[in-house]
Structures are given as C-alpha cells and as structure tokens.
Design an enzyme around this catalytic site. Structure first.
Site, PDB file in Angstrom:
ATOM      1  N   GLU A  36     115.987  32.472  -7.394  1.00  0.00           N
ATOM      2  CA  GLU A  36     115.952  31.005  -7.412  1.00  0.00           C
ATOM      3  C   GLU A  36     116.571  30.554  -8.721  1.00  0.00           C
ATOM      4  OE1 GLU A  36     112.386  28.679  -6.800  1.00  0.00           O
ATOM      5  OE2 GLU A  36     111.517  30.343  -5.671  1.00  0.00           O
TER       6      GLU A  36
ATOM      7  N   ASP B 154     106.841  21.110 -11.420  1.00  0.00           N
ATOM      8  CA  ASP B 154     106.810  22.218 -12.367  1.00  0.00           C
ATOM      9  C   ASP B 154     105.817  22.008 -13.498  1.00  0.00           C
ATOM     10  OD1 ASP B 154     108.855  23.912 -11.212  1.00  0.00           O
ATOM     11  OD2 ASP B 154     110.257  22.318 -11.738  1.00  0.00           O
TER      12      ASP B 154
END
Length: 263
Positions: free
Chosen positions: A49, A60
């Site tokens: 990724e 995040d």
C-alpha cells in the site's frame, strides 16, 4: 485478472496467507521509496500500500499522520508519485501496488484523469477511506471496462447489514478494519473481532484481510483460520523510521512475518 488477483490466487493455491504493508510515498525521499518497494518485492511481500500524503488523513493515527506531514514538507505530490511508479514499472517492478489516499486528491487531479493515469502506470488497487460505497459511482464509471485498477472495499465492525453490499461485486480483497477509530491502535482490536471477521468471510467472494493495529504475526493468530492475510502500516513505518529506512531491516521483518504467519 490484475496483479493483486493473480497474487491472491497463487497464495490460495499454496495454502498461504498474505502480508500487505503500508508505506508513505516520498519517505525518506522519492528514490528511497522506490528502493523500499524493490526491497519488499525481493523479500516476498504480497502487496504494498502506497500512501499518498494528505493534509487531513482522517482515517490515520499519529504515526501515519506525521509521516504524511513530513512527506508533504518534502514536496511530495500525486503527480510526482505517479511519475515514480511509472519509473518503477519501466524498470521491471511487478509488485502489486495500491494507492491508499483521500478523495479530495482524486478530485483535485480530475477523476477521469486519475483513473486513466492509474491504469496506464499499473496501480492495481485503490483504498479511499472517505469515499463510501454510495458515492463511488463517478470513480467506478471512470474505471469501467478496465480491470487493471480495482477499488478495494473497507469493512468495519459496525458495517453490519451493509457487508453483503460492500463485498458483493468487489475485486482484489476486502480490507477488514480490526478496530474502531484510526490506524495504529497497537493490537487493541474490537471485542468481537472474530465474529465480525467470520461474518465477512461467509459472504465475501474474494480474500479477506485484517488491518489496523497489527505489529507481528502473533497479533493475528487468534483469527488466523478466518482471515486470508494481514496488513501492517503504522508499525512498519515506525520500524523504517527507527532504522533510517534500512532496506535490510525491511526484508528481515517481512520474511519473519511471512514465515510466522504461514507456520
């Protein structure tokens, strides 16, 4: 069949689980990102990724937020990342690659232009946390008829009745979030994670991966028989930062994790 689907098929034929890692594009710099991708390919990681840095990465946690911020300060842009991946492919890299990003970046670049660029340079999948299934129409239309780049579905412990819809016509693999909140929770998984993963596995036509908070293969042992692989993000970024982006450390970590995951 794109690179992700081919790799997943190969793993299933061998009876093995997948390891997927996350790195932030542009760290330690653009050339360093290329070296790190090549090192991971050599070590046998299954999918990488590649995080496209964004100013407000809402899915995040602190580690990836900080990495994204530092990458932005270095001048990383989507256009530069596209150029870097194009170089990697021209150099013979066949590593399955996914962009993990936010939809503002896609819209800013132009949805059709972005889709065309991904197909052209060989981006195999897209993970876009802030783009719900109901709003994926424009991007799906831009990718219509081209299987090279697929949209990876995100499923959470509270997806409930939406799970069959989320995975029904999905490609690549299903990204199962192991906990509520943001990335990097350090193994603080949802209390009923096993039951939730079994629910997804029962209806998913494609492999099911578990992510968020995973550090070692031991973290996923309780659900190893349910999932098809694990995704490591924040911990891998921390490891790279602490080692000065030592590619040998990256290889060692990947090989150890893969060996223990498939023991």
């Amino acid at each position: 069949m794109n690179r992700i689907e081919k790799r997943m098929q190969e793993l299933q034929q061998r009876g093995e689980k997948a390891l997927i890692t996350y790195i932030t594009a542009g760290l330690p710099d653009m050339e360093g990102t290329k070296k790190l991708i090549r090192a991971q390919e050599e070590a046998g990681v299954d999918v990488v990724e590649l995080g496209i840095p964004f100013s407000d990465p809402v899915a995040d946690g602190p580690v990836i937020q900080d990495a994204s911020y530092r990458s932005i300060l270095k001048g990383t842009t989507l256009r530069k990342v596209l150029a870097m991946v194009k170089e990697l492919r021209a150099e013979g890299c066949e590593q399955p690659l996914i962009f993990m990003m936010y939809y503002n970046t896609v819209m800013s670049y132009g949805v059709q232009n972005f889709a065309d660029a991904c197909v052209e340079i060989g981006i195999d999948g897209l993970i876009i946390p802030d783009l719900p299934m109901e709003e994926q129409g424009e991007l799906k239309e831009a990718l219509a008829g081209r299987e090279e780049t697929v949209i990876i579905p995100l499923v959470s412990p509270v997806s409930g009745d939406r799970i069959p819809k989320l995975v029904g016509d999905a490609k690549g693999f299903v990204y199962c979030v192991s906990s509520m909140g943001v990335t990097g929770n350090g193994g603080q998984f949802h209390a009923h994670v096993a039951e939730y993963l079994k629910q997804v596995k029962a209806v998913s036509p494609i492999p099911v991966m578990m992510g968020f908070g995973i550090r070692t293969a031991a973290d996923v042992l309780p659900v190893k028989d349910v999932i098809d692989g694990a995704i490591v993000g924040s911990h891998f970024i921390q490891l790279m930062e602490e080692s000065g982006y030592d590619t040998e450390k990256a290889k060692e970590y990947i090989r150890t994790f893969k060996t223990e995951l498939n023991a």
